[in-house]
Design a protein around this motif. Structure first.
Motif, PDB file in Angstrom:
ATOM      1  N   VAL A 134      16.467   8.559  -6.725  1.00 15.95           N
ATOM      2  CA  VAL A 134      16.857   9.778  -7.448  1.00 15.95           C
ATOM      3  C   VAL A 134      18.218  10.221  -6.944  1.00 15.95           C
ATOM      4  O   VAL A 134      18.453  10.280  -5.735  1.00 15.95           O
ATOM      5  CB  VAL A 134      15.813  10.904  -7.221  1.00 15.95           C
ATOM      6  CG1 VAL A 134      16.269  12.193  -7.913  1.00 15.95           C
ATOM      7  CG2 VAL A 134      14.440  10.479  -7.712  1.00 15.95           C
ATOM      8  N   ASP A 135      19.100  10.526  -7.864  1.00 12.34           N
ATOM      9  CA  ASP A 135      20.444  10.988  -7.518  1.00 12.34           C
ATOM     10  C   ASP A 135      20.440  12.521  -7.476  1.00 12.34           C
ATOM     11  O   ASP A 135      20.273  13.178  -8.502  1.00 12.34           O
ATOM     12  CB  ASP A 135      21.444  10.478  -8.547  1.00 12.34           C
ATOM     13  CG  ASP A 135      22.880  10.881  -8.217  1.00 12.34           C
ATOM     14  OD1 ASP A 135      23.100  11.435  -7.114  1.00 12.34           O
ATOM     15  OD2 ASP A 135      23.763  10.658  -9.066  1.00 12.34           O
ATOM     16  N   PHE A 136      20.627  13.085  -6.276  1.00 17.28           N
ATOM     17  CA  PHE A 136      20.626  14.542  -6.110  1.00 17.28           C
ATOM     18  C   PHE A 136      22.035  15.137  -6.120  1.00 17.28           C
ATOM     19  O   PHE A 136      22.186  16.356  -6.047  1.00 17.28           O
ATOM     20  CB  PHE A 136      19.951  14.918  -4.784  1.00 17.28           C
ATOM     21  CG  PHE A 136      18.480  14.610  -4.741  1.00 17.28           C
ATOM     22  CD1 PHE A 136      17.566  15.427  -5.380  1.00 17.28           C
ATOM     23  CD2 PHE A 136      18.007  13.497  -4.061  1.00 17.28           C
ATOM     24  CE1 PHE A 136      16.206  15.156  -5.341  1.00 17.28           C
ATOM     25  CE2 PHE A 136      16.661  13.210  -4.000  1.00 17.28           C
ATOM     26  CZ  PHE A 136      15.749  14.033  -4.645  1.00 17.28           C
ATOM     27  N   SER A 137      23.037  14.309  -6.182  1.00 18.30           N
ATOM     28  CA  SER A 137      24.407  14.807  -6.043  1.00 18.30           C
ATOM     29  C   SER A 137      24.748  15.826  -7.125  1.00 18.30           C
ATOM     30  O   SER A 137      24.536  15.607  -8.314  1.00 18.30           O
ATOM     31  CB  SER A 137      25.392  13.639  -6.088  1.00 18.30           C
ATOM     32  OG  SER A 137      25.228  12.885  -7.270  1.00 18.30           O
ATOM     33  N   GLY A 138      25.243  16.972  -6.665  1.00 23.60           N
ATOM     34  CA  GLY A 138      25.650  18.036  -7.571  1.00 23.60           C
ATOM     35  C   GLY A 138      24.500  18.775  -8.222  1.00 23.60           C
ATOM     36  O   GLY A 138      24.707  19.608  -9.104  1.00 23.60           O
ATOM     37  N   GLY A 189       0.810  -1.222   0.000  1.00 19.77           N
ATOM     38  CA  GLY A 189       0.000   0.000   0.000  1.00 19.77           C
ATOM     39  C   GLY A 189       0.835   1.260   0.000  1.00 19.77           C
ATOM     40  O   GLY A 189       1.713   1.457  -0.841  1.00 19.77           O
ATOM     41  N   THR A 190       0.589   2.119   0.980  1.00 22.12           N
ATOM     42  CA  THR A 190       1.289   3.413   1.033  1.00 22.12           C
ATOM     43  C   THR A 190       2.802   3.228   1.119  1.00 22.12           C
ATOM     44  O   THR A 190       3.557   4.073   0.651  1.00 22.12           O
ATOM     45  CB  THR A 190       0.772   4.247   2.226  1.00 22.12           C
ATOM     46  OG1 THR A 190       1.296   5.569   2.144  1.00 22.12           O
ATOM     47  CG2 THR A 190       1.196   3.633   3.565  1.00 22.12           C
ATOM     48  N   TRP A 191       3.246   2.105   1.696  1.00 22.98           N
ATOM     49  CA  TRP A 191       4.693   1.865   1.828  1.00 22.98           C
ATOM     50  C   TRP A 191       5.294   1.315   0.545  1.00 22.98           C
ATOM     51  O   TRP A 191       6.515   1.259   0.402  1.00 22.98           O
ATOM     52  CB  TRP A 191       4.955   0.934   3.008  1.00 22.98           C
ATOM     53  CG  TRP A 191       4.475   1.550   4.281  1.00 22.98           C
ATOM     54  CD1 TRP A 191       3.397   1.179   5.024  1.00 22.98           C
ATOM     55  CD2 TRP A 191       5.025   2.693   4.939  1.00 22.98           C
ATOM     56  NE1 TRP A 191       3.235   2.003   6.103  1.00 22.98           N
ATOM     57  CE2 TRP A 191       4.236   2.946   6.081  1.00 22.98           C
ATOM     58  CE3 TRP A 191       6.121   3.528   4.687  1.00 22.98           C
ATOM     59  CZ2 TRP A 191       4.492   4.005   6.953  1.00 22.98           C
ATOM     60  CZ3 TRP A 191       6.382   4.576   5.561  1.00 22.98           C
ATOM     61  CH2 TRP A 191       5.575   4.801   6.673  1.00 22.98           C
ATOM     62  N   TYR A 192       4.456   0.911  -0.385  1.00 24.90           N
ATOM     63  CA  TYR A 192       4.921   0.555  -1.721  1.00 24.90           C
ATOM     64  C   TYR A 192       5.208   1.825  -2.518  1.00 24.90           C
ATOM     65  O   TYR A 192       6.207   1.920  -3.218  1.00 24.90           O
ATOM     66  CB  TYR A 192       3.872  -0.296  -2.434  1.00 24.90           C
ATOM     67  CG  TYR A 192       4.179  -0.575  -3.889  1.00 24.90           C
ATOM     68  CD1 TYR A 192       4.842  -1.742  -4.266  1.00 24.90           C
ATOM     69  CD2 TYR A 192       3.801   0.323  -4.895  1.00 24.90           C
ATOM     70  CE1 TYR A 192       5.131  -1.996  -5.595  1.00 24.90           C
ATOM     71  CE2 TYR A 192       4.088   0.075  -6.223  1.00 24.90           C
ATOM     72  CZ  TYR A 192       4.750  -1.081  -6.577  1.00 24.90           C
ATOM     73  OH  TYR A 192       5.043  -1.336  -7.904  1.00 24.90           O
ATOM     74  N   TRP A 193       4.324   2.812  -2.387  1.00 22.60           N
ATOM     75  CA  TRP A 193       4.417   4.021  -3.208  1.00 22.60           C
ATOM     76  C   TRP A 193       5.342   5.080  -2.614  1.00 22.60           C
ATOM     77  O   TRP A 193       6.075   5.748  -3.351  1.00 22.60           O
ATOM     78  CB  TRP A 193       3.021   4.625  -3.391  1.00 22.60           C
ATOM     79  CG  TRP A 193       2.066   3.752  -4.119  1.00 22.60           C
ATOM     80  CD1 TRP A 193       1.001   3.077  -3.592  1.00 22.60           C
ATOM     81  CD2 TRP A 193       2.072   3.438  -5.516  1.00 22.60           C
ATOM     82  NE1 TRP A 193       0.346   2.361  -4.573  1.00 22.60           N
ATOM     83  CE2 TRP A 193       0.981   2.572  -5.756  1.00 22.60           C
ATOM     84  CE3 TRP A 193       2.888   3.816  -6.590  1.00 22.60           C
ATOM     85  CZ2 TRP A 193       0.696   2.071  -7.035  1.00 22.60           C
ATOM     86  CZ3 TRP A 193       2.602   3.314  -7.852  1.00 22.60           C
ATOM     87  CH2 TRP A 193       1.521   2.465  -8.071  1.00 22.60           C
ATOM     88  N   ARG A 227       4.722   9.230  -5.107  1.00 20.69           N
ATOM     89  CA  ARG A 227       4.884   8.324  -6.250  1.00 20.69           C
ATOM     90  C   ARG A 227       6.354   8.302  -6.656  1.00 20.69           C
ATOM     91  O   ARG A 227       6.709   8.528  -7.791  1.00 20.69           O
ATOM     92  CB  ARG A 227       4.001   8.760  -7.426  1.00 20.69           C
ATOM     93  CG  ARG A 227       2.524   8.514  -7.226  1.00 20.69           C
ATOM     94  CD  ARG A 227       2.199   7.016  -7.200  1.00 20.69           C
ATOM     95  NE  ARG A 227       0.768   6.755  -7.071  1.00 20.69           N
ATOM     96  CZ  ARG A 227       0.139   6.620  -5.923  1.00 20.69           C
ATOM     97  NH1 ARG A 227       0.796   6.759  -4.777  1.00 20.69           N
ATOM     98  NH2 ARG A 227      -1.166   6.355  -5.890  1.00 20.69           N
ATOM     99  N   TRP A 228       7.210   7.988  -5.701  1.00 20.42           N
ATOM    100  CA  TRP A 228       8.654   8.084  -5.912  1.00 20.42           C
ATOM    101  C   TRP A 228       9.155   6.925  -6.776  1.00 20.42           C
ATOM    102  O   TRP A 228       8.703   5.773  -6.613  1.00 20.42           O
ATOM    103  CB  TRP A 228       9.363   8.073  -4.561  1.00 20.42           C
ATOM    104  CG  TRP A 228      10.712   8.711  -4.601  1.00 20.42           C
ATOM    105  CD1 TRP A 228      11.923   8.094  -4.616  1.00 20.42           C
ATOM    106  CD2 TRP A 228      10.985  10.109  -4.642  1.00 20.42           C
ATOM    107  NE1 TRP A 228      12.942   9.024  -4.658  1.00 20.42           N
ATOM    108  CE2 TRP A 228      12.380  10.271  -4.678  1.00 20.42           C
ATOM    109  CE3 TRP A 228      10.176  11.246  -4.659  1.00 20.42           C
ATOM    110  CZ2 TRP A 228      12.997  11.516  -4.730  1.00 20.42           C
ATOM    111  CZ3 TRP A 228      10.779  12.492  -4.710  1.00 20.42           C
ATOM    112  CH2 TRP A 228      12.170  12.617  -4.743  1.00 20.42           C
ATOM    113  N   PRO A 229      10.093   7.199  -7.706  1.00 23.69           N
ATOM    114  CA  PRO A 229      10.623   6.112  -8.539  1.00 23.69           C
ATOM    115  C   PRO A 229      11.328   5.034  -7.717  1.00 23.69           C
ATOM    116  O   PRO A 229      12.057   5.350  -6.780  1.00 23.69           O
ATOM    117  CB  PRO A 229      11.599   6.826  -9.482  1.00 23.69           C
ATOM    118  CG  PRO A 229      11.770   8.201  -8.961  1.00 23.69           C
ATOM    119  CD  PRO A 229      10.667   8.503  -8.024  1.00 23.69           C
TER     120      PRO A 229
END
Length: 549
Positions: free
Chosen positions: A189-193, A60-64, A183-185
């Motif tokens: 996600v790579d935020f570096s730089g 559920g919510t922990w999947y998304w 709805r995180w991939p």
């Protein structure tokens, strides 16, 4: 369970009718913790059950919700199932407050341990739900045009599962990458730089901001309303405390069911905040601040009902923010001005400390409103801010969004979206007039989001299980909430909320984060014990308030 017995399924698993459409005894929508437990309990009674789930897996919510820093704000040892002693004893939680990956790991373990996956149809988004009065069956259609039929339909769609989609002007013009916390991939996600902008400072943002800030070149936070947050004081659990809880799990679960919030570890104060000296009050607030977690507002009995009492707790937190954040102007922007507890209280790890970082900027959208997105990034009334990545942490269409997205039609063509246009109405948060043989788990009108969801889920699932058992053993075909009972309960929910401070600010509890959504306090604010007692009385009195035929 009163009168429990093995039931005879109306349709064997191999029975096919109407061009290979199976008629199930029960269809459950959603394979989160509510849907999995509902499936487990109904299968035990011998019924033929199918679960429809949009995702590719359980949780559920922990999947998304896989955003950076995603974590539960109820302690792990209590944010878990209590129905199986073997499960309680064999599973070992690693943190006081579990991370999203750890919770999802637990959900998958449960699905495998109890062999639930074979009854779950994944990647199936329900787009239409209609009641056939002649057949007394529910017809569900998926977005892929598949059809499913059942006698009973249980909505286990969750309270925070329908994301608030960003509707900013120019979003298609933006050339960078953008993400929604809900709805995180799965790949991360790579935020570096990268230069990053995040819109929102609610619970998800409070958890994500410190993590993103450590990785990004620069993070800009766009805040509309400051939120209260208490340090989670998260840590790894040691074996001795885990074993200590396991040795008295039965006692702890009993305490949870008699606790207002469904949390045994949450000890509510019985004194008024105004009946003790300032020194005593400050010491108690400091003790709870040091202890961490969202039990802070339970320090005194009247923090949620008295403006003066509430001010003492709110001011303590505001002073903590001022002590922590070095920049005076930033500290004042982060210090909420509303009552503490009218919005969801956040639990964080270094949230306020993050604003002392040189690579973090806080912007107030009240003084410089967002106009929309442009090619470079975010345009406000006064400036354009360029970003490589934009994160939308703008919350959920809470409690009703998932239900209303399925185009549910009951008796006589009554459409749930139309009926709820002036706010949700239900009987006990479990059933609605005009929608026979349909149940909602932790629906609007129940404690749900004001409680430990696991405690509330188990109570609802067991109540629904017993109700269906009652229907089957009695040879009944249809159960529907009576209009008078629904109106009475809806008024009760409203009246209880009006006697608290929860209506004093715009929160998702009242749907204020969704444009056009009717403002009405959706969860039952009276606490779990009286709610459980009322539900039990309804069942014991032959399901008083329901029409059964």
């Amino acid at each position: 369970m009163q009168g429990w017995s093995k039931l005879t399924s109306l349709k064997l698993e191999s029975d096919l009718i109407n061009n290979s459409t199976v008629v199930y005894d029960v269809i459950v929508v959603g394979a989160g913790f509510a849907g999995m437990y509902m499936l487990h309990e109904l299968r035990k009674t011998g019924l033929n059950v199918l679960v429809l789930e949009e995702a590719t897996g359980v949780g559920g919510t922990w999947y998304w919700n896989r955003y950076p820093g995603a974590r539960c704000d109820v302690e792990s040892m209590e944010y878990s199932y209590s129905f199986s002693e073997e499960l309680q004893q064999e599973w070992n939680w690693r943190h006081r407050f579990s991370t999203q990956p750890e919770i999802l790991e637990y959900a998958n373990h449960v699905a495998d341990r109890f062999d639930l996956r074979r009854y779950i149809k994944f990647q199936t988004r329900v787009s239409s739900v209609r009641y056939d009065q002649n057949k007394q069956q529910w017809l569900l259609k998926s977005s892929m045009k598949e059809e499913f039929q059942s006698r009973f339909c249980v909505m286990a769609t969750g309270t925070l599962s329908s994301v608030n989609e960003p509707k900013f002007n120019g979003i298609k013009d933006y050339q960078g990458d953008w993400y929604i916390t809900g709805r995180w991939p799965h790949s991360g996600v790579d935020f570096s730089g990268k230069t990053v902008g995040i819109i929102g400072t609610g619970s998800s943002a409070v958890q994500a901001i410190p993590v993103i800030a450590k990785e990004a070149k620069h993070l800009t936070v766009f805040q509309r309303t400051a939120n209260y947050s208490i340090p989670a004081k998260n840590r790894s659990l040691i074996n001795s405390e885990v074993e200590g809880v396991k040795s008295r799990y039965s006692e702890i679960r009993t305490e949870a069911r008699s606790n207002r919030a469904g949390i045994a570890f949450l000890k509510a104060g019985i004194d008024s905040a105004l009946s003790v000296s300032e020194t005593t009050r400050t010491q108690e607030y400091q003790r709870r601040w040091d202890e961490g977690g969202t039990g802070f507002t339970a320090a005194y009995s009247d923090i949620g009902t008295s403006d003066k009492a509430n001010f003492t707790a709110a001011e303590f937190v505001r002073n903590k923010i001022r002590e922590t954040v070095q920049n005076t102007e930033t500290a004042e922007l982060l210090a909420p001005t509303n009552t503490i507890g009218c919005k969801r209280l956040c639990a964080d790890t270094d949230y306020y400390e993050t604003y002392n970082r040189a690579n973090v900027t806080l912007l107030d959208v009240n003084s410089d409103p967002i106009q929309g997105l442009v090619e470079e990034g975010i345009q406000t009334e006064k400036n354009i801010y360029a970003f490589d990545i934009i994160v939308f942490a703008i919350g959920f269409d809470a409690m009703t969004g998932a239900l209303l997205s399925m185009n549910i039609t009951g008796k006589d063509g009554c459409n749930l979206k139309e009926i709820w246009s002036e706010g949700p109405k239900s009987y006990l948060g479990l059933s609605m007039f005009g929608f026979p043989n349909m149940f909602t788990i932790t629906g609007p009108g129940s404690p749900s989001v004001l409680s430990n969801m696991m405690t509330s889920i188990e109570q609802h699932v067991e109540w629904i299980r017993d109700c269906i058992n009652y229907m089957e053993l009695g040879g009944h075909s249809e159960i529907e909430a009576e209009l008078a009972a629904e109106e009475y309960w809806t008024n009760q929910v409203e009246e209880i909320a009006r006697n608290t401070l929860r209506y004093t600010c715009n929160s998702w509890y009242v749907g204020a984060n969704i444009p056009g959504k009717k403002r009405i306090f959706m969860p039952y604010a009276g606490g779990i014990p009286p709610y459980r007692e009322y539900c039990d009385e309804v069942a014991q009195n032959g399901y008083d308030g329901f029409k059964i035929s």
